[in-house]
Motif scaffolding. Structure first.
Motif, PDB file in Angstrom:
ATOM      1  N   TRP A   1     -20.252  29.554 -20.019  1.00 16.37           N
ATOM      2  CA  TRP A   1     -18.810  29.781 -20.117  1.00 16.37           C
ATOM      3  C   TRP A   1     -18.443  30.844 -21.148  1.00 16.37           C
TER       4      TRP A   1
ATOM      5  N   GLU B   1     -16.488  34.313 -20.289  1.00 15.29           N
ATOM      6  CA  GLU B   1     -15.233  34.679 -20.954  1.00 15.29           C
ATOM      7  C   GLU B   1     -15.349  36.041 -21.640  1.00 15.29           C
TER       8      GLU B   1
ATOM      9  N   THR C   1     -13.004  39.080 -20.546  1.00 14.73           N
ATOM     10  CA  THR C   1     -12.083  39.611 -21.557  1.00 14.73           C
ATOM     11  C   THR C   1     -12.244  41.116 -21.713  1.00 14.73           C
TER      12      THR C   1
END
Length: 330
Positions: free
Chosen positions: A223, A227, A231
């Motif tokens: 995860w 991310e 991002t």
């Protein structure tokens, strides 16, 4: 008797050879399942054509994935007569399923051309560093994406990294870890080669790779890495969400498109029974949205997801729910 036999043997050897040679021809026909090397990459002028060939092979993966993926996820309902779609819908897929063969062939055709580029392009003189990196990067990225699709569709598959036919004939299924490592290696190589800003979203660029990294890590359950890469794409400032969801359906290469498979009116595979999405979803209505998919779209917060489907009461008959997929046009 010995001399007579020798004389007779002398005259029958040649006819026997003809019979043996002809028998070999009959028993060893030219193979029809081997990729012939009809690609040319000898000089700088060949590079753009081979690059286009790579993207042309890759784009067949996408509609084939839509059909296989959405059917097996119960988002689509078989509404016609083609057995290949009935098999996908009822989860009883045979080894002769044409849709499965199309996806498998598209994956390995993309891999073959990518391998060809990675083998040949480094030895072609007169190519600018910028162009060489862009095409090598595309080959790495699309090969990695093809293996990602193969792994999560078929499971363990052969890891083919050469165009050598004899080598490829004996490659067994490869472990999941090795396939995943190849995807990571290809994405990593592509990240250092592809431009930050490609000509348009029909071509892969740096942020297409970062988005693919994010998706890969989502599949792996990593995860924080997912991310991180997502991002990077968001904060690049190169993309923004469309305010009107209808634009996603009706327009090409919108502001939120990171990588988009493109067709033209002259080469859209609308008549192809395996990958012609507009023909299948709109023309023949061979495939329609499932009732579960319609309910899910109706439950979206703003309801704007209904832009992806259309309702026509005239289609209501038998098991037909009257809904059509409207997302894929010509």
């Amino acid at each position: 008797m010995k001399r007579v036999f020798t004389s007779i043997a002398k005259y029958i050897v040649f006819p026997m050879l003809l019979i043996v040679v002809n028998a070999c021809d009959l028993l060893s026909p030219q193979p029809v399942d081997k990729q012939t090397d009809n690609l040319v990459l000898n000089e700088p002028g060949d590079v753009p054509q081979v690059e286009i060939g790579l993207y042309a092979a890759f784009r067949t993966i996408i509609p084939a994935t839509v059909i296989a993926g959405d059917f097996t996820a119960d988002m689509l309902l078989h509404n016609g007569t083609f057995s290949q779609y009935r098999e996908l819908g009822n989860k009883q897929i045979t080894s002769t399923n044409a849709s499965v063969s199309t996806l498998w062939g598209a994956i390995y055709n993309t891999i073959y051309i990518a391998n060809f580029i990675l083998e040949k392009l480094p030895n072609v003189s007169g190519v600018s560093t910028t162009q060489r990196n862009k095409v090598m990067g595309a080959a790495h990225f699309l090969r990695g994406y093809a293996y990602f699709t193969a792994l999560y569709t078929f499971g363990r598959v052969p890891l083919v990294l050469t165009t050598n036919i004899q080598t490829n004939l004996t490659i067994p299924r490869t472990s999941t870890d090795d396939i995943l490592q190849q995807v990571l290696d290809d994405y990593t190589a592509a990240l250092s080669e592809l431009p930050k800003s490609p000509t348009n979203s029909s071509y892969a660029g740096e942020y297409a790779v970062r988005a693919a990294f994010a998706r890969l890590h989502l599949f792996l359950g990593n995860w924080s890495q997912a991310e991180q890469y997502a991002t990077q794409v968001i904060e690049s400032g190169k993309y923004e969400l469309e305010k009107d969801f209808a634009n996603i359906v009706n327009k090409d290469q919108t502001g939120e498109s990171i990588l988009e498979v493109s067709y033209t009116l002259t080469d859209d595979p609308g008549t192809d029974g395996n990958i012609g999405l507009n023909n299948l979803f709109v023309g023949r209505r061979e495939i329609i949205p499932s009732n579960e998919a319609v309910i899910a779209l109706a439950s979206s917060e703003s309801g704007d997801r209904f832009q992806t489907i259309r309702f026509n009461a005239a289609n209501l008959k038998g098991t037909d729910n009257g809904w059509s997929v409207a997302k894929y046009g010509t």
